[in-house]
Design a protein around this motif. Sequence first.
Motif, PDB file in Angstrom:
ATOM      1  N   VAL A  79      -4.598  -1.019  10.128  1.00 11.75           N
ATOM      2  CA  VAL A  79      -4.886  -1.722   8.879  1.00 11.75           C
ATOM      3  C   VAL A  79      -4.715  -0.767   7.709  1.00 11.75           C
ATOM      4  O   VAL A  79      -5.258   0.325   7.706  1.00 11.75           O
ATOM      5  CB  VAL A  79      -6.321  -2.293   8.893  1.00 11.75           C
ATOM      6  CG1 VAL A  79      -6.672  -2.903   7.561  1.00 11.75           C
ATOM      7  CG2 VAL A  79      -6.456  -3.302   9.997  1.00 11.75           C
ATOM      8  N   ILE A  80      -3.937  -1.206   6.724  1.00 12.52           N
ATOM      9  CA  ILE A  80      -3.763  -0.422   5.501  1.00 12.52           C
ATOM     10  C   ILE A  80      -4.951  -0.716   4.610  1.00 12.52           C
ATOM     11  O   ILE A  80      -5.318  -1.867   4.403  1.00 12.52           O
ATOM     12  CB  ILE A  80      -2.448  -0.790   4.789  1.00 12.52           C
ATOM     13  CG1 ILE A  80      -1.264  -0.451   5.675  1.00 12.52           C
ATOM     14  CG2 ILE A  80      -2.345  -0.090   3.450  1.00 12.52           C
ATOM     15  CD1 ILE A  80       0.054  -0.927   5.129  1.00 12.52           C
ATOM     16  N   ASP A  81      -5.553   0.320   4.090  1.00 11.41           N
ATOM     17  CA  ASP A  81      -6.693   0.136   3.202  1.00 11.41           C
ATOM     18  C   ASP A  81      -6.198  -0.517   1.918  1.00 11.41           C
ATOM     19  O   ASP A  81      -5.447   0.079   1.149  1.00 11.41           O
ATOM     20  CB  ASP A  81      -7.347   1.479   2.914  1.00 11.41           C
ATOM     21  CG  ASP A  81      -8.668   1.330   2.203  1.00 11.41           C
ATOM     22  OD1 ASP A  81      -9.165   2.348   1.714  1.00 11.41           O
ATOM     23  OD2 ASP A  81      -9.201   0.210   2.140  1.00 11.41           O
TER      24      ASP A  81
ATOM     25  N   ILE B  48      -3.756  -0.898  -3.608  1.00 12.53           N
ATOM     26  CA  ILE B  48      -3.774  -1.469  -4.962  1.00 12.53           C
ATOM     27  C   ILE B  48      -3.802  -0.357  -5.999  1.00 12.53           C
ATOM     28  O   ILE B  48      -3.088  -0.419  -7.005  1.00 12.53           O
ATOM     29  CB  ILE B  48      -4.978  -2.425  -5.120  1.00 12.53           C
ATOM     30  CG1 ILE B  48      -4.756  -3.676  -4.276  1.00 12.53           C
ATOM     31  CG2 ILE B  48      -5.206  -2.791  -6.579  1.00 12.53           C
ATOM     32  CD1 ILE B  48      -5.955  -4.575  -4.194  1.00 12.53           C
ATOM     33  N   ASN B  49      -4.616   0.677  -5.773  1.00 18.31           N
ATOM     34  CA  ASN B  49      -4.666   1.805  -6.703  1.00 18.31           C
ATOM     35  C   ASN B  49      -3.314   2.503  -6.792  1.00 18.31           C
ATOM     36  O   ASN B  49      -2.884   2.909  -7.874  1.00 18.31           O
ATOM     37  CB  ASN B  49      -5.742   2.797  -6.277  1.00 18.31           C
ATOM     38  CG  ASN B  49      -7.131   2.269  -6.502  1.00 18.31           C
ATOM     39  OD1 ASN B  49      -7.335   1.375  -7.327  1.00 18.31           O
ATOM     40  ND2 ASN B  49      -8.088   2.805  -5.783  1.00 18.31           N
ATOM     41  N   LYS B  50      -2.659   2.653  -5.676  1.00 19.75           N
ATOM     42  CA  LYS B  50      -1.344   3.299  -5.648  1.00 19.75           C
ATOM     43  C   LYS B  50      -0.320   2.484  -6.433  1.00 19.75           C
ATOM     44  O   LYS B  50       0.440   3.032  -7.246  1.00 19.75           O
ATOM     45  CB  LYS B  50      -0.897   3.457  -4.193  1.00 19.75           C
ATOM     46  CG  LYS B  50       0.428   4.127  -4.017  1.00 19.75           C
ATOM     47  CD  LYS B  50       0.735   4.249  -2.533  1.00 19.75           C
ATOM     48  CE  LYS B  50       2.215   4.287  -2.310  1.00 19.75           C
ATOM     49  NZ  LYS B  50       2.554   4.251  -0.892  1.00 19.75           N
ATOM     50  N   LEU B  51      -0.312   1.169  -6.237  1.00 17.63           N
ATOM     51  CA  LEU B  51       0.631   0.315  -6.959  1.00 17.63           C
ATOM     52  C   LEU B  51       0.334   0.287  -8.459  1.00 17.63           C
ATOM     53  O   LEU B  51       1.260   0.284  -9.282  1.00 17.63           O
ATOM     54  CB  LEU B  51       0.592  -1.102  -6.386  1.00 17.63           C
ATOM     55  CG  LEU B  51       1.161  -1.259  -4.981  1.00 17.63           C
ATOM     56  CD1 LEU B  51       0.911  -2.671  -4.464  1.00 17.63           C
ATOM     57  CD2 LEU B  51       2.638  -0.941  -4.951  1.00 17.63           C
ATOM     58  N   THR B  52      -0.944   0.288  -8.811  1.00 12.56           N
ATOM     59  CA  THR B  52      -1.317   0.317 -10.230  1.00 12.56           C
ATOM     60  C   THR B  52      -0.860   1.613 -10.882  1.00 12.56           C
ATOM     61  O   THR B  52      -0.342   1.607 -12.008  1.00 12.56           O
ATOM     62  CB  THR B  52      -2.843   0.153 -10.370  1.00 12.56           C
ATOM     63  OG1 THR B  52      -3.244  -1.040  -9.719  1.00 12.56           O
ATOM     64  CG2 THR B  52      -3.252   0.102 -11.831  1.00 12.56           C
ATOM     65  N   HIS B  53      -1.030   2.713 -10.199  1.00 14.01           N
ATOM     66  CA  HIS B  53      -0.589   4.002 -10.736  1.00 14.01           C
ATOM     67  C   HIS B  53       0.929   4.031 -10.911  1.00 14.01           C
ATOM     68  O   HIS B  53       1.427   4.513 -11.938  1.00 14.01           O
ATOM     69  CB  HIS B  53      -1.054   5.117  -9.796  1.00 14.01           C
ATOM     70  CG  HIS B  53      -0.669   6.486 -10.246  1.00 14.01           C
ATOM     71  ND1 HIS B  53      -1.202   7.064 -11.379  1.00 14.01           N
ATOM     72  CD2 HIS B  53       0.199   7.388  -9.736  1.00 14.01           C
ATOM     73  CE1 HIS B  53      -0.670   8.267 -11.548  1.00 14.01           C
ATOM     74  NE2 HIS B  53       0.182   8.485 -10.543  1.00 14.01           N
TER      75      HIS B  53
END
Length: 84
Positions: free
Chosen positions: A53-55, A60-65
């Motif tokens: 499972v991907i956290d 989401i934080n990675k994509l937002t950055h």
Amino acid sequence: MKIIVTLGQISLLCLIAYALYDDGFPTEPFTIGILLTFFTSALITLYYINFCVIDSASEINKLTHERRLLEEQTKIDKLKSDAK
């Protein structure tokens, strides 16, 4: 949520181990099937939850950055094109 599921599955495995220790290995095929079903489902769930499972919060934080970096880069490119 991941911790709760992990603790639940570990407690299920401990319950199965206690039942085997207390009563011995069952001899009836139906009981063996139920025992193996619970045991394998607990192991599969533990493996899936902890390794597959991907956290979603970190994703989401990675994509937002990445989106913010792209926005900044487009602003820089626009300022460079306006300066010419």
